[in-house]
Structure formats: C-alpha cells, structure tokens
Design an enzyme around this catalytic site. Sequence first.
Site, PDB file in Angstrom:
ATOM      1  N   PHE A 120      -0.249  -5.231  -1.269  1.00 20.33           N
ATOM      2  CA  PHE A 120       0.947  -4.394  -1.399  1.00 20.33           C
ATOM      3  C   PHE A 120       0.583  -2.968  -0.963  1.00 20.33           C
ATOM      4  O   PHE A 120      -0.550  -2.524  -1.178  1.00 20.33           O
ATOM      5  CB  PHE A 120       1.428  -4.429  -2.847  1.00 20.33           C
ATOM      6  CG  PHE A 120       2.717  -3.696  -3.082  1.00 20.33           C
ATOM      7  CD1 PHE A 120       3.916  -4.247  -2.674  1.00 20.33           C
ATOM      8  CD2 PHE A 120       2.722  -2.458  -3.708  1.00 20.33           C
ATOM      9  CE1 PHE A 120       5.119  -3.570  -2.893  1.00 20.33           C
ATOM     10  CE2 PHE A 120       3.910  -1.773  -3.925  1.00 20.33           C
ATOM     11  CZ  PHE A 120       5.115  -2.328  -3.510  1.00 20.33           C
ATOM     12  N   THR A 167       0.649   0.019  -1.916  1.00 21.57           N
ATOM     13  CA  THR A 167      -0.016   1.000  -2.779  1.00 21.57           C
ATOM     14  C   THR A 167      -1.405   0.565  -3.243  1.00 21.57           C
ATOM     15  O   THR A 167      -2.101   1.350  -3.891  1.00 21.57           O
ATOM     16  CB  THR A 167       0.836   1.277  -4.031  1.00 21.57           C
ATOM     17  OG1 THR A 167       0.997   0.056  -4.770  1.00 21.57           O
ATOM     18  CG2 THR A 167       2.198   1.827  -3.649  1.00 21.57           C
ATOM     19  N   LYS A 168      -1.816  -0.669  -2.932  1.00 23.95           N
ATOM     20  CA  LYS A 168      -3.103  -1.163  -3.404  1.00 23.95           C
ATOM     21  C   LYS A 168      -4.253  -0.422  -2.711  1.00 23.95           C
ATOM     22  O   LYS A 168      -4.078   0.282  -1.716  1.00 23.95           O
ATOM     23  CB  LYS A 168      -3.231  -2.668  -3.146  1.00 23.95           C
ATOM     24  CG  LYS A 168      -2.298  -3.526  -3.997  1.00 23.95           C
ATOM     25  CD  LYS A 168      -2.648  -3.455  -5.465  1.00 23.95           C
ATOM     26  CE  LYS A 168      -1.964  -4.525  -6.299  1.00 23.95           C
ATOM     27  NZ  LYS A 168      -0.519  -4.331  -6.417  1.00 23.95           N
ATOM     28  N   THR A 169      -5.457  -0.589  -3.259  1.00 21.24           N
ATOM     29  CA  THR A 169      -6.642   0.065  -2.698  1.00 21.24           C
ATOM     30  C   THR A 169      -6.799  -0.272  -1.223  1.00 21.24           C
ATOM     31  O   THR A 169      -7.178   0.587  -0.408  1.00 21.24           O
ATOM     32  CB  THR A 169      -7.897  -0.372  -3.477  1.00 21.24           C
ATOM     33  OG1 THR A 169      -7.666  -0.164  -4.882  1.00 21.24           O
ATOM     34  CG2 THR A 169      -9.117   0.421  -3.038  1.00 21.24           C
ATOM     35  N   LEU A 170      -6.538  -1.513  -0.856  1.00 21.30           N
ATOM     36  CA  LEU A 170      -6.413  -1.920   0.547  1.00 21.30           C
ATOM     37  C   LEU A 170      -4.993  -2.411   0.727  1.00 21.30           C
ATOM     38  O   LEU A 170      -4.644  -3.506   0.285  1.00 21.30           O
ATOM     39  CB  LEU A 170      -7.418  -3.021   0.892  1.00 21.30           C
ATOM     40  CG  LEU A 170      -7.361  -3.560   2.330  1.00 21.30           C
ATOM     41  CD1 LEU A 170      -7.717  -2.460   3.329  1.00 21.30           C
ATOM     42  CD2 LEU A 170      -8.295  -4.753   2.506  1.00 21.30           C
TER      43      LEU A 170
END
Length: 366
Positions: A165, A167-170
């Site tokens: 998604f 906003t995730k870290t990746l």
Amino acid sequence: MRRHIVEVVENGKFSHGSKVLELESALAAYTGAAHVIGVNSGTDALVLLLRACGLRPGDEVVVPAFSFIASASSVVLAGGRPVFADVEPDGYGLDPGSVAAVAGPRARFVMPVHLFHHLADMTGLGEVARGLGLTVVEDSAEAIGMRYDGVHAGLLGAGGVLSFFPTKTLGALGDAGAVVTNDPDVAEAVGALRHHGRFGRTIDNFPGIATTTGLVGVNSKMDDVQAAVLLAKLGRLEEDIRRRAVLAERYAEALAGVPGVRKLPSVVTRRGSVRGVFYVYVVEVDRRDELAAHLAGLGVGTETYYPVPMHLQPCFADLGHRPGDFPHAEAACRRTLALPLYPDLPPGDVDRVCDAIRSFYLGRRA
C-alpha cells in the site's frame, strides 16, 4: 523508476508479467524467502495464504484484538472463523498466554500481526502453537525489513504476507501485495489461487502455460506497473529504513519525559534478537483525541491506530464480545497516536511536532 515503467509499456504485458517475476526474484533475495508470490493487495495475500495452508470452512484462527480489520476479515473471507486474543502492552503483538486461553478444539491456526515497528513474540507464540497443534501464519503486511534472529518476518511459520500500500515502508502507487514462504506446496497453491486456480504462468520465456484449473481461485494478479515502481524503490529501501530510524530517535529524545506522553515505541528484547523497522511512529498519550485535534489545528497530521478494537467492531458482533474482554487491546485503542514519519521528513518538522505536543500538555504556545 522510468526505465522499469518504460520496459512494461514496451513489453505490452501489463499484469502478471515479466516485471512481476523480476520483483518476486528481488524480494526473495532481500527477504531470504524461497518463494515470493505477487498479488494485488496485502488483504488478498492473507486470504490466499490461509487457503493455501489448508484452512477449511469453520476452522478457527486466533488473531489479535488490536490490529487493522483485514487481519480478521481475511479469515472470514477465506472461510474461517476469527477468535480474538489480547495483545502485549509493549509492542502490541499477540500475547502467547492469551492465545493459549482462547484457543478451543476447532482452532487450527494462529495469526500473529507485526504492528507498527515491532515483531510479535515469535518464540513464545511458536511454543504455544506447537503445544496446541496450531499452524502459524504471519500477518507481516507492515513488516518488510523486520527480522527475528536474522529470519525475515513472514518466514517464521508456514508463511507470511507483505503489503505494498502506498504508505507502507515499501509502497507502490496503488494496491499490491505478496505472499512469502519457504514451503513449495504453499507457494504453488497461492500461485494458482491468485490466477483463477490455474497452475502455470502466462508470460514470455517462462516454462509452463496456465491451462489447468485445479482450484477455484480469484483474480488477484499483480500489475506490472506496480512491480516496476516497487523494483525501483527496493534499491533504496535500506536507506529509507535507516532514515526512519534516525527520525524515530529524534522523536524519542524530544518527547522523553513530556507529561501526558505515556509510552514511546521501543524494541522489546525477549529470547530472540529483533530488528525492528519504523513503519510508523506510534505513541501512547493521555487525551488522545484532544491532542490530535490540537495538532490538526497547527497543521500537523496524525493517524489513530485503531480507535475500535476488532472484537467490538459491528461486523463481529455475533461473536458476543463485550468491553473489558481484552484490556490491553482496548487501552491501546484509546491511547495510540501515529505522528508524522516518512524518509523525507525534515528534522525540523519533527521538532515542530514535538514542540506542539509539549505546548498541549504544558500549556505553552507552540
């Protein structure tokens, strides 16, 4: 990034193609997983993983009462029944003792969720799972880069998932996800389920064409454009993780001892060596909603994770839970607040957020 996207356009294969295969290989190298299977969301990854691991209609899956709704809804979508357990107050992972208390004769799985910046107690949960004969599947959607005794999140049981998604870290430019596993049978089943139950793969230069439908699956193929974006960003993932850690430390130093700030995130040392990753920076505070409104008035965005515990969500009312059933989860829902955190966040903005928090609790102007 442009090179990867141009390759997708020139190839003309926009879904389930060679760029997805390239991403799967790169993620396998990064995580150490024997198998990575790209799908179209982290939620689908959980559903397909549970099905591939043999979940049968009515099987019970123990999940934490404090998590995003997909941790439990995926169980229902896969045909199972969620059974809620409390979380530990530090790290918010499933409490092994609570799992042992709630797991009944129909329980077949336990699903620890690695939240925010920290892995669940996989040693304690593994011991409980073995004693009760439960299969461990990990909701490691937020946990890329996190490791337990050197083993990447998602590879400490039958398998795990990754969410990409935005906003995730990746993060991708839309929804995308993956299943990670070391079990070839699980990998083969997930690979078929994501493509209408068809075994094999329809891309150039890949052995085997998907002509046999052995399972009733879904359409959950990853788009190659998302794979192209993720490939480009994967190369700087470790630098982004390092930058997040630097910003988290700045928050910790600035907020230490501030009245009203009950708890700052930290990595809990148990029997295993934990490498945490600051996907978000979540604090526990008094008067949480008032503080969030105060910060919003100063132009500071925050996020509440999660205002209603899963056992009290209306969609699970038939399970018969009441307030007070899982006190640690309920306390976290009342107190947790995520502060701004992303790799490009200027250090001065961290200082301004902390000044605004101090002004709220100490009555001084920000």
